[in-house]
Design a protein around this motif. Structure first.
Motif, PDB file in Angstrom:
ATOM      1  N   PHE A 113     -10.263  -9.645 -15.061  1.00  0.00           N
ATOM      2  CA  PHE A 113     -10.252  -9.791 -13.497  1.00  0.00           C
ATOM      3  C   PHE A 113      -9.974  -8.330 -13.227  1.00  0.00           C
ATOM      4  N   ALA A 114      -9.079  -7.580 -13.888  1.00  0.00           N
ATOM      5  CA  ALA A 114      -8.624  -6.347 -13.321  1.00  0.00           C
ATOM      6  C   ALA A 114     -10.154  -5.397 -13.522  1.00  0.00           C
ATOM      7  N   HIS A 166     -12.954  -6.291 -13.161  1.00  0.00           N
ATOM      8  CA  HIS A 166     -13.825  -6.566 -11.678  1.00  0.00           C
ATOM      9  C   HIS A 166     -13.101  -5.870 -10.487  1.00  0.00           C
ATOM     10  N   ASP A 167     -11.658  -6.449 -10.129  1.00  0.00           N
ATOM     11  CA  ASP A 167     -11.190  -5.789  -9.106  1.00  0.00           C
ATOM     12  C   ASP A 167      -9.739  -5.832  -9.254  1.00  0.00           C
ATOM     13  N   PRO A 168      -8.914  -4.830  -9.473  1.00  0.00           N
ATOM     14  CA  PRO A 168      -7.327  -5.063  -9.733  1.00  0.00           C
ATOM     15  C   PRO A 168      -6.792  -6.243  -8.799  1.00  0.00           C
ATOM     16  N   THR A 169      -7.172  -6.056  -7.431  1.00  0.00           N
ATOM     17  CA  THR A 169      -6.423  -7.063  -6.554  1.00  0.00           C
ATOM     18  C   THR A 169      -6.596  -8.639  -6.936  1.00  0.00           C
ATOM     19  N   LEU A 170      -7.892  -8.690  -7.658  1.00  0.00           N
ATOM     20  CA  LEU A 170      -8.140 -10.177  -8.002  1.00  0.00           C
ATOM     21  C   LEU A 170      -7.150 -10.553  -9.154  1.00  0.00           C
ATOM     22  N   GLN A 178     -11.587  -3.095 -22.402  1.00  0.00           N
ATOM     23  CA  GLN A 178     -12.139  -4.341 -22.090  1.00  0.00           C
ATOM     24  C   GLN A 178     -11.288  -5.475 -22.855  1.00  0.00           C
ATOM     25  N   HIS A 184       0.958  -1.312  -0.078  1.00  0.00           N
ATOM     26  CA  HIS A 184      -0.026   0.091   0.181  1.00  0.00           C
ATOM     27  C   HIS A 184       1.019   1.176   0.208  1.00  0.00           C
TER      28      HIS A 184
END
Length: 287
Positions: A89-90, A92-96, A183, A21
């Protein structure tokens, strides 16, 4: 052992990135990833050729060309899967996307662990081993003096990876200018990588009809033209086709270089020499 350490460092870099972070934590993750690449550099070639020699009871011979081509194609498969799914994936959520990377990183550790240990090298005089440890760049320097043109191509290949890598990470302006939706950036770039998977597999067939020099020339000419044309391309199909030429040219050139270099390096110095050349090329490319 170095390959196992490399896979562990790569997986650790993903975990650190996942928990990061702040800039310095990201920097630590990058250092771990770079250390993993350093441990891997040259070792795969050494293991591959030693395995071929063991299987054939002599030298790797002409099978090394096909083996390097197949290894390059297999390495690109994971890259293709990541690009094809990463943008989804990114979105939806970059962390995913980072979490998903842990799965193949863990598989790589397991697959490397299952590699059979190679038989020890023939006995080498103590003084030669001492010199090799004391002067890790000595073998690379000898190769540079004996084969300056070939080493130049190797350094160019390592340095040009900076440009090829930029194609993957900075292709948004090119695709955006061509009117492609965000996308589709990952899947379309993955299609270019798919071309890079197929091209090396055709190399053994091409070598039956053309010399290594001709194959080298083609692998340099096609990407060079593609780079120049990318600056003017304004249609989505043209951008993807030119990206494919850049990726395919690099994928075609790599097994040719690896085969030619390994023919000229002693077994006991293979990993060190290739790692040194890769390091010099990477520094030149960064500069």
């Amino acid at each position: 052992r170095l390959l196992i350490v490399s896979r562990l460092l790569n997986a650790a870099s993903v975990v650190v990135t996942l928990l990061a972070h702040g800039f310095f934590v990201f920097a630590i993750g990058s250092v771990l990833f770079g250390a993993g690449i350093a441990c891997d550099s040259g070792c795969e070639d050494a293991v591959l050729l030693r395995s071929l020699a063991t299987a054939e009871g002599a030298s790797a011979g002409k099978r090394s060309s096909s083996a390097f081509a197949l290894l390059g194609a297999c390495s690109s498969v994971g890259f293709f899967i990541g690009l094809a799914t990463g943008s989804l994936f990114a979105a939806h959520d970059p962390t995913l996307a980072v979490v998903a990377t842990l799965f193949p990183a863990t598989l790589a550790i397991g697959a490397t662990w299952l590699l059979r240990p190679l038989a020890p090298l023939p006995a080498t005089p103590h003084i030669e081993i001492t010199l090799m440890r004391a002067r890790p760049l000595a073998q690379a320097w000898r190769l540079i003096r004996r084969e300056p043109a070939l080493v130049g191509l190797s350094l160019d290949q390592s340095g040009s990876w900076v440009c090829v890598n930029a194609i993957f990470w900075y292709n948004q302006p090119l695709l955006g200018r061509a009117g492609v939706s965000a996308q589709w950036f990952g899947p379309l770039t993955a299609s270019a990588v798919a071309f890079g998977i197929v091209v090396p597999l055709l190399l053994p067939l091409a070598r039956r009809w053309a010399s290594r020099r001709v194959c080298f020339a083609f692998s340099l000419l096609a990407p060079g033209i593609a780079y120049l044309a990318l600056a003017q391309a304004a249609w989505s199909w043209a951008v993807v086709a030119l990206l494919a030429l850049v990726v395919g040219g690099s994928a075609w050139r790599e097994p040719l270089l690896r085969e030619a270099l390994n023919e000229r390096i002693e077994d006991g110095a293979r990993a060190t020499t290739l790692s040194a050349l890769s390091f010099l090329g990477a520094v030149a490319g960064a500069l």
